[in-house]
Design a protein around this motif. Structure first.
Motif, mmCIF file in Angstrom:
data_model
loop_
_atom_site.group_PDB
_atom_site.id
_atom_site.type_symbol
_atom_site.label_atom_id
_atom_site.label_comp_id
_atom_site.label_asym_id
_atom_site.label_seq_id
_atom_site.Cartn_x
_atom_site.Cartn_y
_atom_site.Cartn_z
ATOM 1 N N ALA A 135 47.839 53.149 -67.542
ATOM 2 C CA ALA A 135 47.041 52.758 -68.706
ATOM 3 C C ALA A 135 46.206 51.523 -68.387
ATOM 4 O O ALA A 135 45.034 51.438 -68.772
ATOM 5 C CB ALA A 135 47.945 52.481 -69.906
ATOM 6 N N ALA A 136 46.780 50.564 -67.688
ATOM 7 C CA ALA A 136 46.036 49.347 -67.327
ATOM 8 C C ALA A 136 44.877 49.680 -66.401
ATOM 9 O O ALA A 136 43.796 49.099 -66.518
ATOM 10 C CB ALA A 136 46.971 48.335 -66.672
ATOM 11 N N ARG A 137 45.076 50.621 -65.487
ATOM 12 C CA ARG A 137 43.972 51.020 -64.595
ATOM 13 C C ARG A 137 42.899 51.794 -65.358
ATOM 14 O O ARG A 137 41.720 51.638 -65.117
ATOM 15 C CB ARG A 137 44.498 51.875 -63.437
ATOM 16 C CG ARG A 137 45.117 51.070 -62.319
ATOM 17 C CD ARG A 137 45.291 51.915 -61.059
ATOM 18 N NE ARG A 137 45.955 53.188 -61.295
ATOM 19 C CZ ARG A 137 47.269 53.384 -61.269
ATOM 20 N NH1 ARG A 137 48.080 52.386 -61.029
ATOM 21 N NH2 ARG A 137 47.775 54.577 -61.482
ATOM 22 N N ALA A 138 43.322 52.617 -66.305
ATOM 23 C CA ALA A 138 42.368 53.434 -67.063
ATOM 24 C C ALA A 138 41.579 52.601 -68.064
ATOM 25 O O ALA A 138 40.415 52.878 -68.327
ATOM 26 C CB ALA A 138 43.106 54.563 -67.786
ATOM 27 N N PHE A 139 42.211 51.561 -68.624
ATOM 28 C CA PHE A 139 41.572 50.753 -69.655
ATOM 29 C C PHE A 139 41.717 49.274 -69.317
ATOM 30 O O PHE A 139 42.441 48.543 -69.998
ATOM 31 C CB PHE A 139 42.181 51.056 -71.024
ATOM 32 C CG PHE A 139 42.121 52.516 -71.384
ATOM 33 C CD1 PHE A 139 40.944 53.082 -71.823
ATOM 34 C CD2 PHE A 139 43.240 53.321 -71.233
ATOM 35 C CE1 PHE A 139 40.876 54.421 -72.125
ATOM 36 C CE2 PHE A 139 43.180 54.667 -71.533
ATOM 37 C CZ PHE A 139 41.996 55.222 -71.976
ATOM 38 N N PRO A 140 41.016 48.806 -68.279
ATOM 39 C CA PRO A 140 41.210 47.420 -67.833
ATOM 40 C C PRO A 140 40.839 46.379 -68.885
ATOM 41 O O PRO A 140 41.505 45.348 -68.987
ATOM 42 C CB PRO A 140 40.334 47.310 -66.588
ATOM 43 C CG PRO A 140 39.360 48.432 -66.675
ATOM 44 C CD PRO A 140 40.043 49.508 -67.466
ATOM 45 N N ARG A 141 39.800 46.617 -69.680
ATOM 46 C CA ARG A 141 39.427 45.631 -70.709
ATOM 47 C C ARG A 141 40.514 45.509 -71.761
ATOM 48 O O ARG A 141 40.830 44.424 -72.226
ATOM 49 C CB ARG A 141 38.099 45.999 -71.352
ATOM 50 C CG ARG A 141 36.908 45.719 -70.446
ATOM 51 C CD ARG A 141 35.597 46.137 -71.037
ATOM 52 N NE ARG A 141 35.338 45.496 -72.315
ATOM 53 C CZ ARG A 141 34.344 45.813 -73.112
ATOM 54 N NH1 ARG A 141 33.498 46.766 -72.762
ATOM 55 N NH2 ARG A 141 34.160 45.200 -74.255
ATOM 56 N N LEU A 142 41.103 46.632 -72.149
ATOM 57 C CA LEU A 142 42.189 46.612 -73.114
ATOM 58 C C LEU A 142 43.386 45.867 -72.535
ATOM 59 O O LEU A 142 44.004 45.042 -73.202
ATOM 60 C CB LEU A 142 42.593 48.026 -73.506
ATOM 61 C CG LEU A 142 43.816 48.156 -74.414
ATOM 62 C CD1 LEU A 142 43.554 47.521 -75.764
ATOM 63 C CD2 LEU A 142 44.197 49.612 -74.569
ATOM 64 N N ALA A 143 43.706 46.136 -71.281
ATOM 65 C CA ALA A 143 44.861 45.487 -70.651
ATOM 66 C C ALA A 143 44.664 43.980 -70.549
ATOM 67 O O ALA A 143 45.608 43.214 -70.722
ATOM 68 C CB ALA A 143 45.100 46.093 -69.271
ATOM 69 N N ALA A 158 42.698 42.170 -72.622
ATOM 70 C CA ALA A 158 42.669 41.626 -73.984
ATOM 71 C C ALA A 158 44.069 41.564 -74.586
ATOM 72 O O ALA A 158 44.405 40.621 -75.284
ATOM 73 C CB ALA A 158 41.756 42.468 -74.869
ATOM 74 N N ASP A 159 44.879 42.572 -74.323
ATOM 75 C CA ASP A 159 46.231 42.612 -74.866
ATOM 76 C C ASP A 159 47.140 43.225 -73.803
ATOM 77 O O ASP A 159 47.301 44.444 -73.737
ATOM 78 C CB ASP A 159 46.263 43.447 -76.147
ATOM 79 C CG ASP A 159 47.630 43.468 -76.814
ATOM 80 O OD1 ASP A 159 48.586 42.870 -76.258
ATOM 81 O OD2 ASP A 159 47.750 44.083 -77.880
ATOM 82 N N PRO A 160 47.748 42.395 -72.951
ATOM 83 C CA PRO A 160 48.566 42.915 -71.849
ATOM 84 C C PRO A 160 49.704 43.824 -72.306
ATOM 85 O O PRO A 160 50.131 44.700 -71.568
ATOM 86 C CB PRO A 160 49.117 41.656 -71.180
ATOM 87 C CG PRO A 160 48.188 40.567 -71.584
ATOM 88 C CD PRO A 160 47.666 40.932 -72.935
ATOM 89 N N ARG A 161 50.179 43.644 -73.540
ATOM 90 C CA ARG A 161 51.272 44.495 -74.032
ATOM 91 C C ARG A 161 50.781 45.872 -74.441
ATOM 92 O O ARG A 161 51.571 46.802 -74.570
ATOM 93 C CB ARG A 161 51.969 43.818 -75.193
ATOM 94 C CG ARG A 161 52.676 42.531 -74.764
ATOM 95 C CD ARG A 161 53.192 41.785 -75.948
ATOM 96 N NE ARG A 161 52.037 41.351 -76.735
ATOM 97 C CZ ARG A 161 52.084 40.890 -77.963
ATOM 98 N NH1 ARG A 161 53.234 40.800 -78.575
ATOM 99 N NH2 ARG A 161 51.002 40.504 -78.587
ATOM 100 N N ALA A 162 49.474 46.028 -74.638
ATOM 101 C CA ALA A 162 48.941 47.311 -75.105
ATOM 102 C C ALA A 162 49.244 48.428 -74.130
ATOM 103 O O ALA A 162 49.566 49.545 -74.537
ATOM 104 C CB ALA A 162 47.441 47.201 -75.337
#
Length: 170
Positions: A20-28, A30-34
């Protein structure tokens, strides 16, 4: 497909947060727990396509383009389907009110193209000022400007694209 082949295609089952962190780096960022809260296969991702260069006409011969075929736009104003419905109503009124198909299509193009292309430009601009704006200073300036703007002016700017009166079907 064998179970092992499915697992290999989806990646290691014990590392969904990393995927998920690789697929959505901006989200990761902004919110590492996401990345730990959401399964990557449950997150929908849809590419957005638009007609960046407006068409010179929505008609050619006896063919009329409506909706996304004529003016695909970004979803930032929520007007895509609305514009398609406006196209259909305008085309129906033109066909009912003109003596020939050619005249009806010319009327449809003249009435719809300026408004639809204006809404598409506004949607693109809303995206640039909304989700696509990432520099912290730019975001702070935008947010401050929105807070300081008179609410009447803000509402007028937002609702100007919703102000449309359908043509009469005479």
């Amino acid at each position: 497909m064998a179970r092992g082949a499915q697992r290999a295609a989806r990646g290691p089952p014990h590392r969904p947060a990393r995927r998920a962190a690789r697929a959505f780096p901006r989200l990761a960022r902004a919110d590492p727990r996401a990345a730990r809260r959401h399964r990557p296969e449950a997150v929908l991702h849809h590419d957005i396509h638009e007609l960046v260069t407006p068409l010179p006409a929505f008609t050619a011969g006896r063919v009329a383009l409506l909706g996304d075929a004529a003016h695909a736009m970004t979803p930032h104003l929520g007007q895509g389907a609305c514009q398609a419905l406006e196209d259909a109503a305008t085309l129906a009124a033109a066909l009912a009110g003109e003596p020939s198909v050619g005249a009806a299509l010319a009327r449809y193009d003249a009435e719809r193209r300026p408004r639809a292309q204006s809404v598409a430009r506004a949607a693109r601009q809303a995206g640039r000022m909304g989700q696509q704006l990432s520099h912290p200073l730019a975001v702070a300036l935008r947010d401050t400007g929105l807070r300081l703007a008179p609410s009447r002016a803000t509402m007028r700017a937002i609702l100007r694209h919703a102000d449309w009166t359908p043509p009469s079907l005479v």
